[in-house]
Design a protein around this motif. Structure first.
Motif, PDB file in Angstrom:
ATOM      1  N   TRP A 317      49.615  38.003  23.709  1.00 29.53           N
ATOM      2  CA  TRP A 317      49.165  39.228  24.426  1.00 29.53           C
ATOM      3  C   TRP A 317      47.679  39.596  23.869  1.00 29.53           C
ATOM      4  O   TRP A 317      46.986  39.859  24.923  1.00 29.53           O
ATOM      5  CB  TRP A 317      50.063  40.480  24.232  1.00 29.53           C
ATOM      6  N   GLY A 318      47.385  39.248  22.588  1.00 31.94           N
ATOM      7  CA  GLY A 318      45.863  39.581  22.356  1.00 31.94           C
ATOM      8  C   GLY A 318      44.942  38.661  23.090  1.00 31.94           C
ATOM      9  O   GLY A 318      44.087  39.145  23.323  1.00 31.94           O
ATOM     10  N   SER A 319      45.498  37.335  23.064  1.00 35.23           N
ATOM     11  CA  SER A 319      44.741  36.416  23.970  1.00 35.23           C
ATOM     12  C   SER A 319      44.569  36.717  25.348  1.00 35.23           C
ATOM     13  O   SER A 319      43.304  36.665  26.094  1.00 35.23           O
ATOM     14  CB  SER A 319      45.382  35.026  23.794  1.00 35.23           C
ATOM     15  N   VAL A 320      45.671  37.105  26.010  1.00 35.01           N
ATOM     16  CA  VAL A 320      45.571  37.446  27.211  1.00 35.01           C
ATOM     17  C   VAL A 320      44.669  38.796  27.515  1.00 35.01           C
ATOM     18  O   VAL A 320      43.679  38.838  28.409  1.00 35.01           O
ATOM     19  CB  VAL A 320      46.807  37.908  27.970  1.00 35.01           C
ATOM     20  N   LEU A 321      44.743  39.738  26.654  1.00 35.89           N
ATOM     21  CA  LEU A 321      43.879  41.000  26.791  1.00 35.89           C
ATOM     22  C   LEU A 321      42.164  40.562  26.321  1.00 35.89           C
ATOM     23  O   LEU A 321      41.398  41.085  27.219  1.00 35.89           O
ATOM     24  CB  LEU A 321      44.248  41.968  25.848  1.00 35.89           C
ATOM     25  N   LEU A 322      42.120  39.706  25.643  1.00 35.56           N
ATOM     26  CA  LEU A 322      40.608  39.268  25.255  1.00 35.56           C
ATOM     27  C   LEU A 322      40.244  38.352  26.513  1.00 35.56           C
ATOM     28  O   LEU A 322      38.915  38.611  26.643  1.00 35.56           O
ATOM     29  CB  LEU A 322      40.833  37.991  23.996  1.00 35.56           C
ATOM     30  N   THR A 323      41.019  37.681  27.155  1.00 37.15           N
ATOM     31  CA  THR A 323      40.505  36.908  28.279  1.00 37.15           C
ATOM     32  C   THR A 323      40.168  37.776  29.303  1.00 37.15           C
ATOM     33  O   THR A 323      38.883  37.704  30.064  1.00 37.15           O
ATOM     34  CB  THR A 323      41.621  36.042  28.721  1.00 37.15           C
ATOM     35  N   VAL A 324      40.808  38.914  29.588  1.00 40.63           N
ATOM     36  CA  VAL A 324      40.419  39.910  30.651  1.00 40.63           C
ATOM     37  C   VAL A 324      39.352  40.597  30.308  1.00 40.63           C
ATOM     38  O   VAL A 324      38.499  40.834  31.185  1.00 40.63           O
ATOM     39  CB  VAL A 324      41.817  40.996  30.883  1.00 40.63           C
ATOM     40  N   ALA A 325      39.108  41.162  29.091  1.00 41.16           N
ATOM     41  CA  ALA A 325      37.929  41.759  28.749  1.00 41.16           C
ATOM     42  C   ALA A 325      36.486  40.835  28.792  1.00 41.16           C
ATOM     43  O   ALA A 325      35.496  41.305  29.161  1.00 41.16           O
ATOM     44  CB  ALA A 325      37.771  42.178  27.320  1.00 41.16           C
ATOM     45  N   ILE A 326      36.619  39.466  28.666  1.00 39.79           N
ATOM     46  CA  ILE A 326      35.560  38.417  28.688  1.00 39.79           C
ATOM     47  C   ILE A 326      35.359  38.517  30.137  1.00 39.79           C
ATOM     48  O   ILE A 326      34.091  38.324  30.618  1.00 39.79           O
ATOM     49  CB  ILE A 326      35.968  37.275  28.015  1.00 39.79           C
ATOM     50  N   MET A 327      36.246  38.239  31.231  1.00 42.39           N
ATOM     51  CA  MET A 327      36.059  38.142  32.494  1.00 42.39           C
ATOM     52  C   MET A 327      35.424  39.477  32.914  1.00 42.39           C
ATOM     53  O   MET A 327      34.372  39.194  33.816  1.00 42.39           O
ATOM     54  CB  MET A 327      37.360  37.977  33.227  1.00 42.39           C
ATOM     55  N   ILE A 328      35.916  40.620  32.525  1.00 41.48           N
ATOM     56  CA  ILE A 328      35.006  41.702  33.140  1.00 41.48           C
ATOM     57  C   ILE A 328      33.799  41.901  32.484  1.00 41.48           C
ATOM     58  O   ILE A 328      32.860  42.078  33.410  1.00 41.48           O
ATOM     59  CB  ILE A 328      35.949  43.039  32.574  1.00 41.48           C
ATOM     60  N   GLY A 329      33.513  41.647  31.375  1.00 47.45           N
ATOM     61  CA  GLY A 329      32.108  41.766  30.788  1.00 47.45           C
ATOM     62  C   GLY A 329      31.275  40.812  31.116  1.00 47.45           C
ATOM     63  O   GLY A 329      30.048  40.994  31.599  1.00 47.45           O
ATOM     64  N   LEU A 330      31.660  39.715  31.518  1.00 48.20           N
ATOM     65  CA  LEU A 330      30.829  38.473  32.244  1.00 48.20           C
ATOM     66  C   LEU A 330      30.514  38.810  33.497  1.00 48.20           C
ATOM     67  O   LEU A 330      29.312  38.623  34.022  1.00 48.20           O
ATOM     68  CB  LEU A 330      31.923  37.233  32.115  1.00 48.20           C
ATOM     69  N   GLU A 331      31.348  39.455  34.280  1.00 43.12           N
ATOM     70  CA  GLU A 331      30.900  39.856  35.597  1.00 43.12           C
ATOM     71  C   GLU A 331      29.924  40.987  35.677  1.00 43.12           C
ATOM     72  O   GLU A 331      29.156  40.754  36.547  1.00 43.12           O
ATOM     73  CB  GLU A 331      32.442  40.275  36.552  1.00 43.12           C
ATOM     74  N   LEU A 332      30.055  41.833  34.742  1.00 39.82           N
ATOM     75  CA  LEU A 332      28.980  42.754  34.816  1.00 39.82           C
ATOM     76  C   LEU A 332      27.615  42.316  34.310  1.00 39.82           C
ATOM     77  O   LEU A 332      26.778  42.665  35.103  1.00 39.82           O
ATOM     78  CB  LEU A 332      29.517  43.905  33.822  1.00 39.82           C
ATOM     79  N   PHE A 333      27.632  41.272  33.469  1.00 42.75           N
ATOM     80  CA  PHE A 333      26.426  40.756  33.045  1.00 42.75           C
ATOM     81  C   PHE A 333      25.926  39.950  34.282  1.00 42.75           C
ATOM     82  O   PHE A 333      24.596  40.081  34.460  1.00 42.75           O
ATOM     83  CB  PHE A 333      26.696  39.696  31.835  1.00 42.75           C
ATOM     84  N   VAL A 334      26.708  39.118  34.956  1.00 43.41           N
ATOM     85  CA  VAL A 334      26.120  38.325  35.983  1.00 43.41           C
ATOM     86  C   VAL A 334      25.483  39.190  37.376  1.00 43.41           C
ATOM     87  O   VAL A 334      24.681  39.067  37.726  1.00 43.41           O
ATOM     88  CB  VAL A 334      27.461  37.347  36.649  1.00 43.41           C
ATOM     89  N   GLU A 335      26.304  40.381  37.495  1.00 43.48           N
ATOM     90  CA  GLU A 335      26.012  41.218  38.581  1.00 43.48           C
ATOM     91  C   GLU A 335      24.501  41.890  38.046  1.00 43.48           C
ATOM     92  O   GLU A 335      23.723  41.956  38.816  1.00 43.48           O
ATOM     93  CB  GLU A 335      26.913  42.342  38.852  1.00 43.48           C
ATOM     94  N   ALA A 336      24.555  42.491  36.719  1.00 41.43           N
ATOM     95  CA  ALA A 336      23.268  42.957  36.238  1.00 41.43           C
ATOM     96  C   ALA A 336      22.165  42.069  36.439  1.00 41.43           C
ATOM     97  O   ALA A 336      20.895  42.719  36.531  1.00 41.43           O
ATOM     98  CB  ALA A 336      23.571  43.659  34.709  1.00 41.43           C
ATOM     99  N   ILE A 337      22.074  40.850  36.302  1.00 42.07           N
ATOM    100  CA  ILE A 337      20.983  39.855  36.189  1.00 42.07           C
ATOM    101  C   ILE A 337      20.762  39.326  37.679  1.00 42.07           C
ATOM    102  O   ILE A 337      19.724  38.546  38.249  1.00 42.07           O
ATOM    103  CB  ILE A 337      20.985  38.768  35.155  1.00 42.07           C
ATOM    104  N   GLY A 338      21.605  39.605  38.574  1.00 41.70           N
ATOM    105  CA  GLY A 338      21.655  39.256  39.837  1.00 41.70           C
ATOM    106  C   GLY A 338      21.754  37.786  40.164  1.00 41.70           C
ATOM    107  O   GLY A 338      21.059  36.986  40.814  1.00 41.70           O
ATOM    108  N   LEU A 339      22.927  37.084  39.220  1.00 46.85           N
ATOM    109  CA  LEU A 339      23.000  35.767  39.257  1.00 46.85           C
ATOM    110  C   LEU A 339      23.398  35.255  40.766  1.00 46.85           C
ATOM    111  O   LEU A 339      23.349  33.962  41.367  1.00 46.85           O
ATOM    112  CB  LEU A 339      24.157  35.312  38.399  1.00 46.85           C
TER     113      LEU A 339
END
Length: 364
Positions: A317-339
């Motif tokens: 469960w910790g790995s699943v939650l960690l993966t979800v957090a990574i995906m959300i953080g990554l999407e925010l970063f990608v959108e912020a720099i306009g990738l």
């Protein structure tokens, strides 16, 4: 780790460093030169073929210095695939092959290691679902994985020292996780990984900004091929943890590749269409210098590596939650720099709407 192995790895680094100036001259002689154009960042003709120095140093290390640590079938099986991918890369550095011609060479190398070195996925074990034997799908899934990783590394090779440094970070993390966390029975895989890292470290001073030689397709594809093969040794019997770790470790090239494909699909362009909207291009367009961009991406790669090291210590469960957090953080970063594009920021726009609604209610 035995003292002899450490000495051999240090010797590998020295061999790579000594070989690189000779490979540089050789590249000029055979015409393996990257000439400036609107897609390139170099202002003067730069020799490519730098990966040949890495390949030679790595091969000498595994075939002679560390020979006693390597199983014969696996060593020669991998070597056959390495030769195919390096030969294809050298031809591309001199004559510039078309995308489909590159893929043919990559598939040939992947087929060789699949059948000779037995580098393949056999079955997948997923949490809450169970085990799924791949059967006939083992071949296409293995080929897809190898070709995808090769091209992911090749795509980030756009700035001095970028692909080399990111790959050193990724491979070092792979070696550590395999040696200390995943309890791989085949410790020779970790030794081979560190041998490749040593060869790349010897090459990096010539490749870092301002570069005197580029990796070229020879180096980028060879490194990507080896990363794919090494990760597959840990993915023969795939679990959620063993499949997610290499994906996270390779977060930088995989993210750049996936969002490049999304960007081109949204813009109705061919997947193989070249552009200047990759991660390193966007960071430079935001005002970072060449060196700063490379160092920032090194930092991002290190963050991915540290996150990958958390997975073996976490519960399912910790790995699943960690993966979800990574995906959300990554999407925010990608959108912020306009990738994907400055006008394509669905998550940021959604957050802005939520914040606006919340602040308007509190003000009332």
């Amino acid at each position: 780790m035995k003292f002899e192995i450490i000495v051999s790895l240090f010797a590998t680094m020295i061999i790579s460093a000594v070989l690189t100036p000779f490979i540089r001259r050789f590249a000029f002689k055979i015409g393996a030169v990257d000439k400036p154009n609107r897609r390139r960042v170099n202002k003067i003709p730069m020799p490519t073929l730098g990966g040949l120095a890495i390949f030679i140093a790595f091969t000498f290390s595994t075939m002679f210095l560390l020979r006693d640590q390597m199983p014969t079938q696996q060593l020669w099986g991998l070597f056959g695939g390495e030769c195919i991918i390096v030969a294809e890369g050298m031809i591309d550095d001199v004559y510039e092959l078309k995308p489909h011609q590159k893929v043919i060479g990559q598939l040939l190398a992947a087929l060789e290691v699949y059948f000779v070195a037995e580098v393949r996925m056999r079955y997948i074990t997923l949490p809450f679902i169970g085990t799924w034997h791949l059967g006939l799908l083992a071949l296409p899934i293995t080929l897809l994985w190898i070709v995808a990783i090769v091209n992911a590394i090749n795509l980030i090779d756009g700035l001095d020292g970028l692909a080399t440094g990111v790959s050193i970070i990724a491979l070092t993390t792979t070696g550590i996780t395999g040696l200390f966390f995943l309890n791989l029975a085949n410790t020779w895989v970790a030794i081979m990984i560190f041998a490749l890292v040593a060869a790349m470290v010897g090459f990096l001073p010539y490749n870092f900004f301002p570069a005197r030689i580029y990796l070229g397709d020879t180096g980028a594809q060879f490194i990507g091929f080896m990363i794919a093969c090494f990760s597959l040794y840990g993915l023969k019997n795939v679990t959620f943890i063993s499949v997610i770790i290499p994906v996270i470790i390779l977060g930088v090239p995989i993210t750049d590749t996936v969002y490049a494909m999304i960007r081109r699909i949204l813009n109705r362009q061919p997947i193989s269409h070249a552009d200047k909207h990759h991660l390193h291009h966007r960071l430079m367009q935001l005002g970072l210098t060449h060196r700063q961009t490379v160092l920032v991406i090194y930092g991002i790669a290190l963050i991915f590596s540290f996150i990958a090291l958390l997975y073996p210590l976490s519960t399912i469960w910790g790995s699943v939650l960690l993966t979800v957090a990574i995906m959300i953080g990554l999407e925010l970063f990608v959108e912020a720099i306009g990738l994907v594009g400055s006008n394509r920021q669905p998550l940021l726009h959604w957050i802005k709407r939520i914040v606006k609604q919340f602040t308007s209610k509190t003000s009332d």
